[in-house]
Write a protein that holds these residues in place. Structure first.
Motif, PDB file in Angstrom:
ATOM      1  N   GLY A 111      -6.223   5.389   7.516  1.00  0.00           N
ATOM      2  CA  GLY A 111      -5.009   5.014   6.787  1.00  0.00           C
ATOM      3  C   GLY A 111      -3.821   5.799   7.300  1.00  0.00           C
ATOM      4  O   GLY A 111      -3.578   5.869   8.510  1.00  0.00           O
ATOM      5  N   THR A 112      -3.079   6.414   6.376  1.00  0.00           N
ATOM      6  CA  THR A 112      -1.923   7.197   6.805  1.00  0.00           C
ATOM      7  C   THR A 112      -2.264   8.692   6.921  1.00  0.00           C
ATOM      8  O   THR A 112      -1.375   9.520   7.066  1.00  0.00           O
ATOM      9  CB  THR A 112      -0.742   6.992   5.847  1.00  0.00           C
ATOM     10  OG1 THR A 112      -1.227   7.168   4.524  1.00  0.00           O
ATOM     11  CG2 THR A 112      -0.164   5.599   5.978  1.00  0.00           C
ATOM     12  N   ARG A 142      -0.535   1.908  10.941  1.00  0.00           N
ATOM     13  CA  ARG A 142      -1.166   3.158  10.469  1.00  0.00           C
ATOM     14  C   ARG A 142      -1.639   4.003  11.646  1.00  0.00           C
ATOM     15  O   ARG A 142      -1.626   5.232  11.573  1.00  0.00           O
ATOM     16  CB  ARG A 142      -2.318   2.843   9.526  1.00  0.00           C
ATOM     17  CG  ARG A 142      -1.785   2.271   8.242  1.00  0.00           C
ATOM     18  CD  ARG A 142      -2.828   1.754   7.286  1.00  0.00           C
ATOM     19  NE  ARG A 142      -2.167   0.779   6.438  1.00  0.00           N
ATOM     20  CZ  ARG A 142      -2.628  -0.424   6.153  1.00  0.00           C
ATOM     21  NH1 ARG A 142      -3.804  -0.813   6.591  1.00  0.00           N
ATOM     22  NH2 ARG A 142      -1.933  -1.242   5.406  1.00  0.00           N
ATOM     23  N   GLU A 196      -8.948   3.642  12.976  1.00  0.00           N
ATOM     24  CA  GLU A 196      -8.095   2.848  12.093  1.00  0.00           C
ATOM     25  C   GLU A 196      -7.694   1.552  12.815  1.00  0.00           C
ATOM     26  O   GLU A 196      -7.230   1.590  13.940  1.00  0.00           O
ATOM     27  CB  GLU A 196      -6.856   3.704  11.722  1.00  0.00           C
ATOM     28  CG  GLU A 196      -5.741   2.984  11.033  1.00  0.00           C
ATOM     29  CD  GLU A 196      -6.149   2.297   9.736  1.00  0.00           C
ATOM     30  OE1 GLU A 196      -6.797   2.925   8.885  1.00  0.00           O
ATOM     31  OE2 GLU A 196      -5.825   1.094   9.584  1.00  0.00           O
ATOM     32  N   TRP A 242       0.830  -1.199   0.000  1.00  0.00           N
ATOM     33  CA  TRP A 242       0.000   0.000   0.000  1.00  0.00           C
ATOM     34  C   TRP A 242       0.872   1.260   0.000  1.00  0.00           C
ATOM     35  O   TRP A 242       0.545   2.260  -0.633  1.00  0.00           O
ATOM     36  CB  TRP A 242      -0.956  -0.014   1.200  1.00  0.00           C
ATOM     37  CG  TRP A 242      -1.950   1.089   1.133  1.00  0.00           C
ATOM     38  CD1 TRP A 242      -2.597   1.520   0.017  1.00  0.00           C
ATOM     39  CD2 TRP A 242      -2.385   1.921   2.193  1.00  0.00           C
ATOM     40  NE1 TRP A 242      -3.442   2.552   0.323  1.00  0.00           N
ATOM     41  CE2 TRP A 242      -3.323   2.818   1.666  1.00  0.00           C
ATOM     42  CE3 TRP A 242      -2.098   1.986   3.556  1.00  0.00           C
ATOM     43  CZ2 TRP A 242      -3.967   3.769   2.435  1.00  0.00           C
ATOM     44  CZ3 TRP A 242      -2.744   2.931   4.321  1.00  0.00           C
ATOM     45  CH2 TRP A 242      -3.659   3.812   3.772  1.00  0.00           C
TER      46      TRP A 242
END
Ligand SMILES: C[S@@+](CC[C@H](N)C(=O)[O-])C[C@H]1O[C@@H](n2cnc3c(N)ncnc32)[C@H](O)[C@@H]1O
Length: 298
Positions: free
Chosen positions: A77-78, A101, A96, A45
């Motif tokens: 996510g990030t 992450r 999350e 990813w």
């Protein structure tokens, strides 16, 4: 290429109009049930997002989040979209499940308007109607329990607030990456195909049950970019990026990578340096109460 039928109005849609809309389907192509979650790769990813440019999507999220008081970014996510929401809403909570992450989000949250909760969509640690804005971008294909996740998303969004909105971002029918996944990766992996329009239609059905039954559909264009000069290098880079993103650790990942090469050769003959990640954006608002905010898109 956009779907041919653009004649259907894209705002003030009811649930049936969303389900039937060409940007979610079309409905006759929907599977009978959810295929189950994709496994999201760990390192694959990262390589994928390094090549992804999604300025239009980020601008749209900013515009939709503007002026909200309590926002939730589901599956942050990030944190690229979390940051965009936090910059335009009073505060943004990110949920999350993935430990690495969460660590990235925690770092980003320090000293900002972001608050991070490890957890998942299927069981949200928030009271009913906590948020006036809930975003789930590219998250539904990873839910273990799709229906459970959708009910939770609707439960924590305030259906008594005329300004409230739930925003779901998923693949459009002409999404070039999903097409490569379905045409090449999934048959080799021996899995059921992906249908992101079905996920958006399911979201509309569940949200309508919770009083969010006024819908709009929007579109954004994003793409993975491959700037290598030679086509050979671009094919190799794209095959690795996609196989790692979708099938990291799969016993047939090397075979999937090889199968992608001729398909990518054909793709790059038409679009030499990019693979499209076209999105359909579903916005759900409380029925009858939704008011158009000053300067708002909707
Ligand atoms: C493709 S990423 C999208 C991340 C982010 N929304 C974005 O658009 O940049 C999917 C995210 O959903 C998270 N995720 C997976 N299963 C989830 C679940 N059941 N509930 C909430 N998030 C989940 C993943 O860990 C990952 O961070």
């Amino acid at each position: 290429m956009w779907p041919a039928d653009l004649s259907v109005p894209t705002s003030k849609l009811d649930v049936e109009a969303v389900v039937a809309h060409p940007w979610c389907g079309p409905a006759e192509t929907h599977p009978r049930q959810y295929r189950g979650p994709h496994q999201l790769s760990r390192d694959g990813w990262t390589n994928f997002t390094e090549r992804l440019e999604r300025g239009e999507e980020i601008s749209l999220v900013r515009a939709l989040a503007a002026g909200r008081a309590h926002a939730l970014d589901m599956g942050g996510g990030t944190g690229e979209l979390t940051a965009a929401v936090a910059a335009h809403a009073g505060r943004c909570v990110a949920v999350e499940p993935h430990r690495d992450r969460v660590a990235v989000l925690d770092e980003m949250a320090t000293g900002s308007a972001v608050e991070v909760h490890p957890g998942q969509a299927e069981a949200l640690p928030f009271a009913d109607r906590t948020f006036d804005f809930v975003l789930a971008a590219w998250v539904l294909p990873y839910a273990q329990d799709l229906q459970g996740a959708l009910h939770e998303i609707a439960r924590v969004c305030d259906n008594e607030d005329p300004d409230a909105a739930i925003v779901i971002i998923g693949g459009a029918p002409d999404n070039e990456l999903v097409r490569l996944l379905n045409d090449v990766g999934i048959p080799v992996a021996g899995e059921e195909p992906d249908h992101q329009g079905f996920l958006l239609a399911e979201a509309a059905r569940v949200f309508a049950e919770h009083g969010f039954s006024e819908f709009s559909l929007l579109r954004t264009e994003s793409a993975l970019h491959f700037r290598e000069t030679s086509q050979y290098d671009r094919i190799a880079a794209a095959a690795t990026t996609l196989a790692d993103f979708w099938f990291e650790g799969h016993p047939r990942s090397a075979e999937i990578r090889r199968a992608l090469e001729p398909a990518l050769s054909e793709h790059f003959a038409h679009r030499p340096h990019a693979i499209g990640d076209q999105a359909t954006v579903l916005v759900a608002r409380p029925a009858g109460m939704a008011r158009t905010r000053a300067g708002s898109l909707l």
